[in-house]
Write a protein that holds these residues in place. Structure first.
Motif, mmCIF file in Angstrom:
data_model
loop_
_atom_site.group_PDB
_atom_site.id
_atom_site.type_symbol
_atom_site.label_atom_id
_atom_site.label_comp_id
_atom_site.label_asym_id
_atom_site.label_seq_id
_atom_site.Cartn_x
_atom_site.Cartn_y
_atom_site.Cartn_z
ATOM 1 N N TYR A 6 -23.610 42.812 -109.045
ATOM 2 C CA TYR A 6 -22.628 41.552 -109.091
ATOM 3 C C TYR A 6 -22.575 40.869 -107.597
ATOM 4 C CZ TYR A 6 -20.777 44.444 -113.024
ATOM 5 O OH TYR A 6 -20.644 45.118 -114.106
ATOM 6 N N LYS A 7 -21.972 39.640 -107.677
ATOM 7 C CA LYS A 7 -21.984 39.055 -106.704
ATOM 8 C C LYS A 7 -20.665 39.440 -105.933
ATOM 9 C CE LYS A 7 -24.213 34.587 -108.052
ATOM 10 N NZ LYS A 7 -23.860 33.326 -108.148
ATOM 11 N N GLY A 11 -19.590 37.179 -100.690
ATOM 12 C CA GLY A 11 -20.998 36.336 -100.889
ATOM 13 C C GLY A 11 -20.587 35.066 -101.797
ATOM 14 N N MET A 12 -19.810 34.939 -102.606
ATOM 15 C CA MET A 12 -19.469 33.629 -103.572
ATOM 16 C C MET A 12 -18.959 32.681 -102.510
ATOM 17 S SD MET A 12 -18.159 34.798 -107.239
ATOM 18 C CE MET A 12 -16.981 35.931 -106.767
ATOM 19 N N GLU A 13 -17.954 33.092 -101.336
ATOM 20 C CA GLU A 13 -17.500 32.076 -100.502
ATOM 21 C C GLU A 13 -18.592 31.703 -99.683
ATOM 22 O OE1 GLU A 13 -14.294 34.183 -98.325
ATOM 23 O OE2 GLU A 13 -13.576 34.338 -100.105
ATOM 24 N N ARG A 74 -24.430 41.594 -97.968
ATOM 25 C CA ARG A 74 -23.030 42.006 -98.534
ATOM 26 C C ARG A 74 -22.614 41.014 -99.584
ATOM 27 N NH1 ARG A 74 -19.018 42.133 -93.738
ATOM 28 N NH2 ARG A 74 -20.267 40.502 -92.826
ATOM 29 N N TYR A 75 -23.662 40.051 -99.916
ATOM 30 C CA TYR A 75 -23.541 39.065 -100.775
ATOM 31 C C TYR A 75 -23.329 39.738 -102.452
ATOM 32 C CZ TYR A 75 -24.652 35.032 -97.722
ATOM 33 O OH TYR A 75 -24.393 33.902 -96.605
ATOM 34 N N TYR A 76 -23.984 40.603 -102.613
ATOM 35 C CA TYR A 76 -24.148 41.487 -103.833
ATOM 36 C C TYR A 76 -23.693 42.779 -103.589
ATOM 37 C CZ TYR A 76 -26.757 37.247 -104.755
ATOM 38 O OH TYR A 76 -27.371 36.045 -105.007
#
Length: 84
Positions: A6-7, A11-13, A74-76
């Motif tokens: 998962y993201k 990571g999404m930011e 740490r993005y995923y």
């Protein structure tokens, strides 16, 4: 057995910022006005030294680049499911 990746929210930011500004926003450093002024005075003495004029405003900070690459971990995140 199953692994799902998962993201993360972090990571999404960060990916949104990278989409707009590119990854260099996190690890390039801008030269200060004083550094540019010093460089300008030295380059005015030697004419025709504009080979790196486009890259002169940005310089890669190797420590920041290393930290950026480490932060991408740490993005995923993953969840591993095991059955007994």
């Amino acid at each position: 057995r199953r692994v799902t990746v998962y993201k993360s929210d972090y990571g999404m930011e960060r990916m949104k910022v990278e989409d707009v500004q590119g990854p260099g926003a996190f690890f390039t450093k801008r030269k200060s006005a004083r550094q540019e002024e010093e460089e300008g005075s030295s380059s005015s003495d030697s004419e025709g030294s504009d080979s790196d004029s486009s890259d002169s405003a940005k310089e890669v900070d190797k420590d920041a680049l290393r930290a950026y690459e480490r932060s991408k971990l740490r993005y995923y995140f993953a969840i591993a499911e095991f059955s007994d």
